[in-house]
Design an enzyme around this catalytic site. Structure first.
Site, PDB file in Angstrom:
ATOM      1  N   ASN A  10       0.881  -1.161   0.000  1.00 33.81           N
ATOM      2  CA  ASN A  10       0.000   0.000   0.000  1.00 33.81           C
ATOM      3  C   ASN A  10       0.916   1.208   0.000  1.00 33.81           C
ATOM      4  O   ASN A  10       1.479   1.559   1.027  1.00 33.81           O
ATOM      5  CB  ASN A  10      -0.899  -0.020   1.247  1.00 33.81           C
ATOM      6  N   TRP A  11       1.063   1.800  -1.175  1.00 35.04           N
ATOM      7  CA  TRP A  11       2.030   2.897  -1.303  1.00 35.04           C
ATOM      8  C   TRP A  11       1.556   4.184  -0.633  1.00 35.04           C
ATOM      9  O   TRP A  11       2.342   5.102  -0.431  1.00 35.04           O
ATOM     10  CB  TRP A  11       2.305   3.186  -2.785  1.00 35.04           C
ATOM     11  N   LYS A  12       0.249   4.292  -0.368  1.00 36.71           N
ATOM     12  CA  LYS A  12      -0.323   5.531   0.174  1.00 36.71           C
ATOM     13  C   LYS A  12      -0.008   6.694  -0.780  1.00 36.71           C
ATOM     14  O   LYS A  12      -0.021   6.496  -1.986  1.00 36.71           O
ATOM     15  CB  LYS A  12       0.172   5.768   1.598  1.00 36.71           C
ATOM     16  N   HIS A  95      -9.603   1.774   4.191  1.00 35.83           N
ATOM     17  CA  HIS A  95      -8.372   1.893   4.976  1.00 35.83           C
ATOM     18  C   HIS A  95      -8.595   2.897   6.117  1.00 35.83           C
ATOM     19  O   HIS A  95      -9.319   3.885   5.955  1.00 35.83           O
ATOM     20  CB  HIS A  95      -7.227   2.364   4.072  1.00 35.83           C
ATOM     21  N   GLU A  97      -6.873   5.235   7.234  1.00 38.28           N
ATOM     22  CA  GLU A  97      -6.552   6.632   6.905  1.00 38.28           C
ATOM     23  C   GLU A  97      -7.686   7.292   6.128  1.00 38.28           C
ATOM     24  O   GLU A  97      -7.959   8.478   6.303  1.00 38.28           O
ATOM     25  CB  GLU A  97      -5.224   6.697   6.125  1.00 38.28           C
ATOM     26  N   GLU A 167      -5.921  -4.472  10.242  1.00 31.97           N
ATOM     27  CA  GLU A 167      -4.843  -3.530  10.530  1.00 31.97           C
ATOM     28  C   GLU A 167      -5.130  -2.758  11.814  1.00 31.97           C
ATOM     29  O   GLU A 167      -5.880  -1.771  11.792  1.00 31.97           O
ATOM     30  CB  GLU A 167      -4.711  -2.526   9.376  1.00 31.97           C
ATOM     31  N   GLY A 173       2.253   2.317  10.639  1.00 27.17           N
ATOM     32  CA  GLY A 173       3.261   3.373  10.502  1.00 27.17           C
ATOM     33  C   GLY A 173       3.980   3.718  11.793  1.00 27.17           C
ATOM     34  O   GLY A 173       4.672   4.727  11.869  1.00 27.17           O
ATOM     35  N   SER A 213       3.004  -2.130  10.236  1.00 28.30           N
ATOM     36  CA  SER A 213       4.437  -2.275  10.479  1.00 28.30           C
ATOM     37  C   SER A 213       5.003  -3.648  10.095  1.00 28.30           C
ATOM     38  O   SER A 213       5.939  -4.141  10.719  1.00 28.30           O
ATOM     39  CB  SER A 213       4.773  -1.935  11.939  1.00 28.30           C
ATOM     40  N   GLY A 235       4.929   1.177   4.627  1.00 32.57           N
ATOM     41  CA  GLY A 235       6.293   1.699   4.495  1.00 32.57           C
ATOM     42  C   GLY A 235       7.267   0.731   3.844  1.00 32.57           C
ATOM     43  O   GLY A 235       8.067   1.127   2.985  1.00 32.57           O
TER      44      GLY A 235
HETATM   45  P1  PGA Z   1       2.644   0.304   7.552  1.00 30.23           P
HETATM   46  O1  PGA Z   1       1.203   0.607   6.884  1.00 30.23           O
HETATM   47  O2  PGA Z   1       3.113  -1.013   7.007  1.00 30.23           O
HETATM   48  O3  PGA Z   1       3.510   1.450   7.109  1.00 30.23           O
HETATM   49  O4  PGA Z   1       2.438   0.249   9.031  1.00 30.23           O
HETATM   50  C1  PGA Z   1       0.292  -0.436   6.658  1.00 30.23           C
HETATM   51  C2  PGA Z   1      -0.987   0.097   6.066  1.00 30.23           C
HETATM   52  O5  PGA Z   1      -1.451   1.174   6.484  1.00 30.23           O
HETATM   53  O6  PGA Z   1      -1.575  -0.533   5.178  1.00 30.23           O
END
Ligand code: PGA
Length: 250
Positions: A10-12, A95, A97, A167, A173, A213, A235
């Protein structure tokens, strides 16, 4: 029935179109022939060059979001038909976010999940609790509500195709990965919910990822859990090291 693991990046909001194409071309030979399914979910503007760069490789391209209407006066939105036509296979929906910053609710996630299936896109449906909810002991109640609403009106055949990403928000993150026991416990609970809703064969077919993470150092232990069928990786999916998560068995 053995479920095929699915490792999705997931590049965001990272990488420009040219960076996206260059990265996919770099990653492709590194993950060629991998046992797990490899997906890169990329920003909307990166989709076309990423699909082009991934042609002939084992990488599939996913989107990070979409709208639930077919077309029309929705300035700035992307439709499921646009994604399907561009060669997208998967779409991340709900997601945390998007829920936190962009007003996504269980109801809008449900509308999007339905539309994704109508257009042949496989949704990666996200769920997860806050640290406060975990401390209050309501994690599983919360997750059950998120998943139950997301899957309203979804058939057993569709649910079997879906991917669910667990998640925990406190692990996203932060570098604070859930323990494999914590992750397994919730992923198992999600599978049991799918069993209640749809029966055994759907529950055994649906793929459930852990996200939060995930990194080369912790992937093997997490993905060895019986109810964890891979990961949604933020990440750690932005660097060629992502291949180490794909080859988590070492
Ligand atoms: P992260 O993000 O691996 O950077 O913790 C995961 C995600 O939000 O899908």
């Amino acid at each position: 029935m053995a479920r095929k693991k699915i490792i999705a990046g997931n590049w965001k909001m990272n990488k420009t179109p040219s960076e996206a194409a260059a990265f996919i071309r770099e990653l492709a030979p590194m993950v060629a022939g991998a046992e797990a399914e490899v997906v890169c979910c990329v920003p909307a503007i990166d989709i076309v060059p990423a699909v082009e760069a991934a042609k002939g490789s084992d990488i599939r391209i996913g989107a990070e979001n979409m709208y639930f209407e077919e077309k029309g006066a929705y300035t700035g939105e992307i439709s499921p038909a646009m994604l399907a036509d561009a060669g997208v296979s998967y779409v991340i929906l709900g997601h945390s976010e998007r829920r936190e910053y962009f007003g996504e609710t269980n109801e809008t996630v449900n509308r999007k999940v339905k539309k994704a299936f109508e257009h042949g896109l496989v949704p990666i449906v996200c769920c997860g609790e806050t640290l406060n909810q975990r401390e209050q002991g309501i994690t599983m109640d919360w997750i059950r509500q998120q998943i139950k609403i997301a899957f309203l009106g979804i058939s057993a055949e569709q649910a079997a195709e879906a991917v669910i990403a667990y998640e925990p928000i406190w692990a996203i993150g932060t570098g604070k990965v859930a323990t494999s026991e914590q992750a397994q416990e919730v992923c198992h609970g999600i599978r049991e919910l799918i069993r209640e809703l749809y029966g055994d064969s759907t529950a055994e077919a649906v793929r459930i990822q852990y996200g939060g993470s995930v990194a080369p150092a912790n992937a093997a232990e997490l993905f060895a859990q019986p109810d964890i069928d891979g990961g949604l990786v933020g990440g750690a999916s932005l660097k060629p090291d992502f291949a180490k998560v794909v080859y988590y068995q070492g």
